[in-house]
Design an enzyme around this catalytic site. Structure first.
Site, PDB file in Angstrom:
ATOM      1  N   ASP A 149       0.820  -1.209   0.000  1.00 57.37           N
ATOM      2  CA  ASP A 149       0.000   0.000   0.000  1.00 57.37           C
ATOM      3  C   ASP A 149       0.862   1.271   0.000  1.00 57.37           C
ATOM      4  OD1 ASP A 149      -2.588   1.089  -0.112  1.00 57.37           O
ATOM      5  OD2 ASP A 149      -3.301  -0.225   1.480  1.00 57.37           O
ATOM      6  N   GLU A 194      -1.016   1.871  -5.097  1.00 57.05           N
ATOM      7  CA  GLU A 194      -0.947   3.313  -4.822  1.00 57.05           C
ATOM      8  C   GLU A 194      -2.040   4.056  -5.589  1.00 57.05           C
ATOM      9  OE1 GLU A 194       1.296   5.562  -7.685  1.00 57.05           O
ATOM     10  OE2 GLU A 194      -0.381   4.258  -8.174  1.00 57.05           O
ATOM     11  N   TRP A 195      -3.097   3.293  -5.994  1.00 54.82           N
ATOM     12  CA  TRP A 195      -4.357   3.840  -6.493  1.00 54.82           C
ATOM     13  C   TRP A 195      -4.220   4.633  -7.794  1.00 54.82           C
ATOM     14  CZ3 TRP A 195      -2.791   6.205  -1.614  1.00 54.82           C
ATOM     15  CH2 TRP A 195      -2.862   5.299  -0.547  1.00 54.82           C
ATOM     16  N   GLY A 196      -3.178   4.341  -8.567  1.00 54.40           N
ATOM     17  CA  GLY A 196      -2.979   5.043  -9.819  1.00 54.40           C
ATOM     18  C   GLY A 196      -2.419   6.435  -9.671  1.00 54.40           C
ATOM     19  N   ASP A 227     -10.206   2.919  -4.379  1.00 52.56           N
ATOM     20  CA  ASP A 227     -10.878   1.706  -3.921  1.00 52.56           C
ATOM     21  C   ASP A 227     -12.276   1.579  -4.521  1.00 52.56           C
ATOM     22  OD1 ASP A 227      -8.646   1.373  -2.381  1.00 52.56           O
ATOM     23  OD2 ASP A 227      -9.626   1.812  -0.472  1.00 52.56           O
TER      24      ASP A 227
END
Length: 371
Positions: free
Chosen positions: A125, A159-161, A182
């Site tokens: 994460d 890292e969510w893009g 998410d």
């Protein structure tokens, strides 16, 4: 090659959040066998955040002794004994997203610890990262540390893009990378993540390197950690079809110990899974879209190793409508057998195009087999 096809498994987070322990992991692993998930191709049992003890011991992470009394090694042995693989979670920051100990500055020792425990998958994460730290470089550190262990460990960047990981993920040793924030258990989230934010990312996917639009919410029905009201089985079928076409990792998020028959039928459809696991590893691209007032339909297509083409005819609108695909748009100039992958039956032989009625929020997932 590690992760030659998109990884398939289950992750604790969607349903259980921080409420996890060793017994839950063992029961869920057993459910893989009892419900046929292992036979369908699902193999990774992944422990997400809040497994950690409060302090390092001799510089090393340890599992919370109350909830994981035998440590991770015993758990890995149990999971491996069932023919499955164990995954774990850590974070590139000083703390995890839930405030547990992160791996920043401990990349080498943590990678070595995970390898010694028998871990096969690491979700990594991006919370509590020191100001000014370079995101790709932090992932490069862990990627190098994992490779140095000599153990095959799938490295999942989460890292969510934020830093466009599809551009550098493979170079730092990652096998999959989150492309968005998410997912939650709503139709709106499925459409935004699966049908809007994946457009144009197909050049960056392939064997050993996968775009990850986040875990599946199939079977959540509004329950658990990401529940926001839930979706219908029709919407879940659309969700699963798109993730299969996208060559996305298939990480189940529902409680695998207690799945409805409809959920099992969706998650274990062998013909949809075969599209996801196709050896060419091509991610589907959007080849068509029609917008009429509040009605939106899209067509996505994915070439397969045997020369056929998988296609999704999606109705994202609020009323039933006809959706079609022209064979020329997917490079086919001959008549085709059209196979319905949810009915698991051949529809017939068609020339030039195929059109069918698709319910609101639904899909016709087909395979075009040139003759």
């Amino acid at each position: 090659m590690l992760a030659a096809t998109p990884p398939m498994g289950w992750n604790t987070w969607n349903t259980f959040g921080p409420q996890i322990d060793a017994e839950l992991i063992r029961q869920s692993a057993e459910a893989f066998l009892d419900h046929g998930l292992a036979q369908a191709g699902y193999s990774y049992v992944v422990i997400d955040d809040v497994w950690e003890g409060r302090e390092r011991v001799d510089g090393r992470l340890v599992a919370d002794a109350d909830r994981f009394p035998g440590g991770i090694t015993d758990l890995a042995d149990d999971v491996h004994g069932k023919g499955l693989k164990l995954g774990i979670y850590s974070c590139a920051g000083t703390l995890t997203c839930e405030g547990e100990l992160g791996s920043y500055g401990y990349e080498e020792v943590d990678a070595a610890t995970f390898a010694e425990w028998g871990v096969d998958f690491l979700k990594y994460d991006f919370c509590h990262v020191p100001a000014g730290a370079n995101g790709p470089e932090l992932y490069r550190r862990m990627g190098q540390a994992l490779r140095a262990t000599g153990r095959d460990i799938v490295f999942s960047v989460c890292e969510w893009g934020s830093h466009q990981p599809w551009l550098w993920g493979a170079a730092v040793g990652a096998h999959m990378w989150r492309t968005t924030g998410d997912i939650v258990d709503t139709w709106e989230s499925i459409v935004d993540i699966g049908f809007v934010r994946q457009v144009g990312l197909e050049p960056y996917a392939g064997p050993g390197r996968w775009n990850d639009p986040d875990m599946l919410v199939v079977g959540m029905y509004g329950k658990g950690n990401v529940g926001r009201g839930g979706c219908s089985d029709t919407e879940y079928r659309t969700h699963f079809s798109q993730w299969c076409l996208l060559a996305a990792p298939l990480m189940i998020g529902c409680d695998v110990r207690d799945m409805s028959l409809a959920t099992k039928d969706i998650l274990m459809n062998p013909e949809a899974i075969a599209v996801n696991q196709d050896a060419r590893g091509i991610q589907a691209r959007k080849i068509g879209e029609q917008v009429h007032a509040d009605q939106v339909s899209q067509v996505w297509a994915k070439p397969l190793a045997d020369g056929s083409v998988a296609a999704g005819l999606f109705n994202l609108g609020e009323r039933s409508r006809a959706v079609g695909v022209g064979f020329g748009s997917v490079g086919i100039s001959t008549p085709c057998i059209v196979r319905d992958l949810w009915a698991r039956d051949d529809v017939g032989i068609f020339r030039g195009s195929y059109t069918t009625e698709v319910p609101a929020h639904g899909v016709a997932m087909i395979r075009l087999i040139p003759q």
